[in-house]
Design a protein around this motif. Structure first.
Motif, PDB file in Angstrom:
ATOM      1  N   LEU A  55     128.796 -20.755  -3.296  1.00 22.49           N
ATOM      2  CA  LEU A  55     129.931 -21.646  -2.871  1.00 22.49           C
ATOM      3  C   LEU A  55     129.341 -22.786  -1.768  1.00 22.49           C
ATOM      4  O   LEU A  55     128.566 -22.470  -0.916  1.00 22.49           O
ATOM      5  CB  LEU A  55     130.919 -20.640  -1.870  1.00 22.49           C
ATOM      6  CG  LEU A  55     132.162 -21.348  -1.154  1.00 22.49           C
ATOM      7  CD1 LEU A  55     132.840 -22.095  -1.862  1.00 22.49           C
ATOM      8  CD2 LEU A  55     132.727 -20.503  -0.127  1.00 22.49           C
ATOM      9  N   GLY A  56     129.709 -24.035  -1.799  1.00 24.66           N
ATOM     10  CA  GLY A  56     129.331 -25.101  -1.127  1.00 24.66           C
ATOM     11  C   GLY A  56     128.017 -25.671  -1.594  1.00 24.66           C
ATOM     12  O   GLY A  56     127.660 -26.511  -1.135  1.00 24.66           O
ATOM     13  N   ARG A  57     127.313 -24.896  -2.797  1.00 30.06           N
ATOM     14  CA  ARG A  57     125.932 -25.275  -3.316  1.00 30.06           C
ATOM     15  C   ARG A  57     126.093 -25.667  -4.428  1.00 30.06           C
ATOM     16  O   ARG A  57     124.797 -26.286  -4.995  1.00 30.06           O
ATOM     17  CB  ARG A  57     125.041 -24.086  -3.075  1.00 30.06           C
ATOM     18  CG  ARG A  57     124.963 -23.326  -1.640  1.00 30.06           C
ATOM     19  CD  ARG A  57     124.185 -22.105  -1.827  1.00 30.06           C
ATOM     20  NE  ARG A  57     122.606 -22.268  -1.994  1.00 30.06           N
ATOM     21  CZ  ARG A  57     121.871 -21.563  -2.416  1.00 30.06           C
ATOM     22  NH1 ARG A  57     122.382 -20.108  -2.383  1.00 30.06           N
ATOM     23  NH2 ARG A  57     120.576 -21.526  -2.948  1.00 30.06           N
ATOM     24  N   VAL A  58     126.860 -25.691  -5.254  1.00 35.07           N
ATOM     25  CA  VAL A  58     127.268 -26.475  -6.435  1.00 35.07           C
ATOM     26  C   VAL A  58     128.488 -27.445  -6.675  1.00 35.07           C
ATOM     27  O   VAL A  58     129.099 -27.323  -5.600  1.00 35.07           O
ATOM     28  CB  VAL A  58     127.266 -25.194  -7.589  1.00 35.07           C
ATOM     29  CG1 VAL A  58     125.843 -24.402  -7.487  1.00 35.07           C
ATOM     30  CG2 VAL A  58     128.475 -24.657  -7.349  1.00 35.07           C
ATOM     31  N   SER A  64     134.392 -24.025  -9.717  1.00 30.00           N
ATOM     32  CA  SER A  64     135.893 -23.991 -10.098  1.00 30.00           C
ATOM     33  C   SER A  64     135.594 -23.169 -11.355  1.00 30.00           C
ATOM     34  O   SER A  64     136.599 -22.013 -11.668  1.00 30.00           O
ATOM     35  CB  SER A  64     136.668 -25.172 -10.133  1.00 30.00           C
ATOM     36  OG  SER A  64     138.214 -24.760 -10.808  1.00 30.00           O
ATOM     37  N   LEU A  65     134.689 -23.563 -12.386  1.00 32.61           N
ATOM     38  CA  LEU A  65     134.796 -23.007 -13.535  1.00 32.61           C
ATOM     39  C   LEU A  65     134.312 -21.414 -13.669  1.00 32.61           C
ATOM     40  O   LEU A  65     134.696 -20.615 -14.196  1.00 32.61           O
ATOM     41  CB  LEU A  65     133.875 -23.832 -14.776  1.00 32.61           C
ATOM     42  CG  LEU A  65     133.676 -23.479 -15.982  1.00 32.61           C
ATOM     43  CD1 LEU A  65     135.085 -23.303 -16.840  1.00 32.61           C
ATOM     44  CD2 LEU A  65     132.750 -24.288 -16.602  1.00 32.61           C
ATOM     45  N   ALA A  66     133.308 -21.448 -12.688  1.00 33.68           N
ATOM     46  CA  ALA A  66     132.433 -20.045 -12.411  1.00 33.68           C
ATOM     47  C   ALA A  66     133.636 -19.013 -11.751  1.00 33.68           C
ATOM     48  O   ALA A  66     133.598 -17.865 -12.083  1.00 33.68           O
ATOM     49  CB  ALA A  66     131.209 -20.068 -11.585  1.00 33.68           C
ATOM     50  N   GLY A  67     134.311 -19.606 -10.995  1.00 30.32           N
ATOM     51  CA  GLY A  67     135.312 -18.815 -10.292  1.00 30.32           C
ATOM     52  C   GLY A  67     136.408 -18.386 -11.423  1.00 30.32           C
ATOM     53  O   GLY A  67     136.964 -17.320 -11.363  1.00 30.32           O
TER      54      GLY A  67
END
Length: 237
Positions: A55-58, A64-67
């Motif tokens: 979170l905050g590093r990519v 959003s896609l990973a989530g």
């Protein structure tokens, strides 16, 4: 963090448990995979981690896609059996859904709507530290929308329950999909009206009024909480 090519899955002999089509990323079809835990991943090539760690590093679109991928894999795992008749469920052949053939029950991916609000008193912001958060981070207040409630009713109730103050002049700002585990955050501003801070001890470890010139650790700007704080500070300049 990067997306892996399909060739890598085949090269390393990973056994798939689940696969979900996510759409297209840079004009290439993209899938979320869950592989068998028995695979030993080469630490020189891969680093195991959680969504919190990136979170905050990519890139926000990649996060959003990973989530979304994590939510879909968790949803399929949690709906293996029908809650009505107990029979095993199967993926629907056309829809993104789990279907029970014997009784016809269909379960779609679940999204839990929540409010998240930055309460302000002039230039000051009301920020709180959650009892379950592993760090000393202070953030905006949030809560789940209950059956029969509007987001505005939830906001007023949650703020009063968590910190004991009354708010008004509610303004909707923006929303964000939040995969911890499957929330849709509805972001608001609200003005302080009355009351002293009294923390609900099972949820809030501490809550204080903070001036923008003296902030504690706050959420990253990639989160809706961070965006609300940033927008308030920018409005003062």
């Amino acid at each position: 963090m990067c997306l892996l090519d399909e060739d890598i899955v085949q090269r390393d002999g990973w056994v798939e448990r689940k696969r979900h089509f996510m759409g297209y990323w840079q004009e290439q079809p993209c899938f979320a995979l869950e592989i068998e835990e028995k695979h030993d991943l080469d630490p020189m090539e891969y680093q195991l981690g959680s969504l919190w760690q990136i979170l905050g590093r990519v890139d926000e679109r990649l996060f959003s896609l990973a989530g979304r991928a994590a939510q879909l894999l968790d949803w399929e795992r949690d709906h293996q059996f029908c809650g009505r008749c107990g029979d095993r469920m199967q993926l629907h052949p056309q829809d993104r859904a789990m279907r029970c053939a014997p009784c016809g029950t269909t379960n779609y991916p679940r999204i839990n709507p929540c409010i998240i609000v930055l309460v302000t008193r002039g230039e000051e912001m009301l920020l709180a530290r959650n009892v379950n958060h592993p760090s000393a981070m202070y953030s905006t207040l949030a809560g789940f929308i209950e059956a029969g409630e509007t987001p505005e009713e939830t906001l007023v109730r949650e703020v009063h329950e968590e910190v004991g103050v009354t708010v008004g002049n509610l303004r909707y700002v923006q929303s964000q999909s939040w995969p911890f585990p499957n929330q849709l955050m509805l972001g608001f501003f609200a003005d302080y009206e009355s009351g002293d801070i009294v923390c609900e001890p099972t949820e809030i470890a501490d809550a204080q009024w903070f001036h923008p010139s003296d902030l504690p650790m706050i959420p990253p700007p990639s989160s809706v909480a961070g965006q609300l704080i940033k927008q308030h500070i920018n409005s003062l300049s």
